[in-house]
Motif scaffolding. Structure first.
Motif, PDB file in Angstrom:
ATOM      1  N   PHE A 190     -10.050   6.081   5.062  1.00 28.37           N
ATOM      2  CA  PHE A 190      -9.534   4.978   4.253  1.00 28.37           C
ATOM      3  C   PHE A 190      -8.952   3.882   5.142  1.00 28.37           C
ATOM      4  O   PHE A 190      -9.194   2.691   4.922  1.00 28.37           O
ATOM      5  CB  PHE A 190      -8.476   5.483   3.281  1.00 28.37           C
ATOM      6  N   ASP A 191      -8.190   4.269   6.150  1.00 28.59           N
ATOM      7  CA  ASP A 191      -7.592   3.286   7.060  1.00 28.59           C
ATOM      8  C   ASP A 191      -8.669   2.462   7.760  1.00 28.59           C
ATOM      9  O   ASP A 191      -8.534   1.248   7.915  1.00 28.59           O
ATOM     10  CB  ASP A 191      -6.715   3.979   8.108  1.00 28.59           C
ATOM     11  N   TYR A 212      -9.526  12.129   5.204  1.00 29.88           N
ATOM     12  CA  TYR A 212      -9.598  11.138   4.134  1.00 29.88           C
ATOM     13  C   TYR A 212      -8.755   9.905   4.484  1.00 29.88           C
ATOM     14  O   TYR A 212      -9.188   8.765   4.301  1.00 29.88           O
ATOM     15  CB  TYR A 212      -9.080  11.728   2.822  1.00 29.88           C
ATOM     16  N   ALA A 213      -7.549  10.152   4.969  1.00 24.00           N
ATOM     17  CA  ALA A 213      -6.653   9.043   5.312  1.00 24.00           C
ATOM     18  C   ALA A 213      -7.219   8.196   6.446  1.00 24.00           C
ATOM     19  O   ALA A 213      -7.150   6.961   6.418  1.00 24.00           O
ATOM     20  CB  ALA A 213      -5.271   9.579   5.696  1.00 24.00           C
ATOM     21  N   VAL A 270      -3.176   2.566  -0.375  1.00 30.86           N
ATOM     22  CA  VAL A 270      -3.504   1.733  -1.533  1.00 30.86           C
ATOM     23  C   VAL A 270      -2.349   0.765  -1.821  1.00 30.86           C
ATOM     24  O   VAL A 270      -2.574  -0.416  -2.079  1.00 30.86           O
ATOM     25  CB  VAL A 270      -3.793   2.607  -2.769  1.00 30.86           C
ATOM     26  N   ARG A 297      -6.001  10.276  -4.001  1.00 34.81           N
ATOM     27  CA  ARG A 297      -4.659   9.830  -3.620  1.00 34.81           C
ATOM     28  C   ARG A 297      -3.602  10.899  -3.854  1.00 34.81           C
ATOM     29  O   ARG A 297      -2.564  10.901  -3.161  1.00 34.81           O
ATOM     30  CB  ARG A 297      -4.294   8.542  -4.353  1.00 34.81           C
ATOM     31  N   VAL A 350     -15.214   2.799  -2.215  1.00 33.91           N
ATOM     32  CA  VAL A 350     -14.007   3.241  -1.519  1.00 33.91           C
ATOM     33  C   VAL A 350     -12.831   3.282  -2.489  1.00 33.91           C
ATOM     34  O   VAL A 350     -11.974   4.168  -2.412  1.00 33.91           O
ATOM     35  CB  VAL A 350     -13.693   2.323  -0.321  1.00 33.91           C
ATOM     36  N   TRP A 351     -12.784   2.336  -3.409  1.00 34.23           N
ATOM     37  CA  TRP A 351     -11.713   2.299  -4.396  1.00 34.23           C
ATOM     38  C   TRP A 351     -11.776   3.526  -5.305  1.00 34.23           C
ATOM     39  O   TRP A 351     -10.747   4.142  -5.603  1.00 34.23           O
ATOM     40  CB  TRP A 351     -11.823   1.027  -5.211  1.00 34.23           C
ATOM     41  N   VAL A 406      -3.397   8.291   1.610  1.00 34.98           N
ATOM     42  CA  VAL A 406      -4.334   7.356   0.986  1.00 34.98           C
ATOM     43  C   VAL A 406      -3.613   6.573  -0.108  1.00 34.98           C
ATOM     44  O   VAL A 406      -3.798   5.359  -0.248  1.00 34.98           O
ATOM     45  CB  VAL A 406      -5.553   8.087   0.406  1.00 34.98           C
ATOM     46  N   SER A 431      -7.319  16.174   4.047  1.00 33.15           N
ATOM     47  CA  SER A 431      -6.603  14.971   3.629  1.00 33.15           C
ATOM     48  C   SER A 431      -6.353  14.038   4.807  1.00 33.15           C
ATOM     49  O   SER A 431      -6.303  12.815   4.636  1.00 33.15           O
ATOM     50  CB  SER A 431      -5.275  15.340   2.964  1.00 33.15           C
ATOM     51  N   ALA A 433     -10.470   6.408  -3.317  1.00 32.11           N
ATOM     52  CA  ALA A 433      -9.016   6.363  -3.160  1.00 32.11           C
ATOM     53  C   ALA A 433      -8.293   6.801  -4.429  1.00 32.11           C
ATOM     54  O   ALA A 433      -7.301   7.536  -4.375  1.00 32.11           O
ATOM     55  CB  ALA A 433      -8.579   4.951  -2.765  1.00 32.11           C
ATOM     56  N   GLN A 434      -8.809   6.375  -5.572  1.00 31.40           N
ATOM     57  CA  GLN A 434      -8.195   6.750  -6.837  1.00 31.40           C
ATOM     58  C   GLN A 434      -8.328   8.254  -7.083  1.00 31.40           C
ATOM     59  O   GLN A 434      -7.440   8.870  -7.673  1.00 31.40           O
ATOM     60  CB  GLN A 434      -8.844   5.974  -7.989  1.00 31.40           C
TER      61      GLN A 434
END
Length: 216
Positions: A74-75, A70-71, A133, A123, A115-116, A129, A67, A119-120
Motif C-alpha cells: 500500500f505504501d 500488505y502495508a 488510508v 484495513r 488498490v482502494w 493500511v 499484514s 485497502a478497504q
C-alpha cells in the motif's frame, strides 16, 4: 496502472546478501500489487509467493506477518500514484482549475480503484493500511487547499474551513467511488457529471455568504 519502482536503491551495495534480500522483498511487494491490480482484494501468501516465483517460507522470512507485506504494498502504491500535483497557476480562472482538477483526479482515481478496494478490505487485519488510508485522505485534502488557495485565502477562518470541507468531499475518492460503483456510471460519464456538479458546488462554497467574489 502497474505500479513499479522502489524507494530503496540497492544497486551500489557491496553486500550481496543485502542486495538479494532487498530484491526478494521488492519482488514480493510487486507481486502483491500485481494481484491487487488484477482484482484480488486480499491476496494470499501462496498466491503472492507463486507470482513472485518464491516459496511461502521465503515470503515469511522477509515479512513476518502478511499484514506487513500488505502495508508495504500500500505504501508503495501511494508513493508511486500520488506524486506531487502539477504546479497550480493561481491566476488561472476558477473554472479552468476546476476542469483540470476533475480531469486529473478522474484518471488517477480510476486507476486507483483496485488498490482502494484492497485497502478497504484489509484495513482491519492490517492496521497500518488503515493508517495509510487516513494519511492519504489528509494528503488529498491538503492538495485541495493548494489548488484553490487563491479563493480560500480570501475567507475568514470559519468560512475557509467550511469551504475546504465542501471541496474535499467534492473532489475526494469517495465522490468518484459513488459515481462509478453505486451509480454505475462509465468513466467518461462519471467525469462529465463530476465536472458539472463540482462547478456548482465550488462556486457555492467559494462565493457564498462570508466570502469574497471568486475569480470567474
Amino acid at each position: 496502472m502497474k505500479i513499479v519502482g522502489f524507494a530503496v536503491d540497492v544497486s551500489r551495495s557491496q553486500d550481496e546478501r543485502i542486495v538479494r534480500g532487498q530484491r526478494i522483498r521488492q519482488s514480493l511487494i510487486q507481486a502483491t500489487l500485481d494481484l491487487i491490480q488484477a482484482g484480488d482484494v486480499e491476496p494470499t501468501s501462496g498466491a503472492i509467493a507463486t507470482i513472485a516465483g518464491l516459496s511461502s517460507r521465503t515470503l515469511f522470512q522477509h515479512f513476518i506477518r502478511l499484514s506487513d507485506l500488505y502495508a508495504a504494498a500500500f505504501d508503495l502504491a501511494v508513493g508511486r500514484a500520488f506524486r506531487p500535483d502539477r504546479p497550480v497557476d493561481k491566476a488561472s480562472p476558477l473554472a479552468s482549475r476546476i476542469a483540470l482538477l476533475v480531469s486529473d483526479r478522474a484518471q488517477l482515481f480510476e486507476e486507483w480503484l483496485p488498490v482502494w478496494h484492497f485497502a478497504q478490505r484489509v484495513r482491519l487485519v492490517a492496521p497500518a493500511v488503515g493508517t495509510g488510508v487516513s494519511h492519504l485522505r489528509r494528503l488529498l485534502r491538503e492538495r485541495i487547499a493548494v489548488w484553490f488557495a487563491a479563493e480560500l485565502d480570501t475567507l475568514d477562518p470559519a468560512a475557509r474551513d467550511h469551504a475546504l470541507d465542501s471541496l474535499d468531499r467534492t473532489f475526494g475518492l469517495d465522490s468518484w467511488m459513488n459515481m462509478r460503483e453505486r451509480q454505475r456510471l462509465s468513466p467518461m460519464h462519471a467525469s462529465r457529471a463530476w465536472r458539472f456538479t463540482a462547478e456548482a458546488i465550488v462556486q457555492q462554497a467559494l462565493t457564498g455568504p462570508g466570502s469574497s467574489p471568486a475569480a470567474a
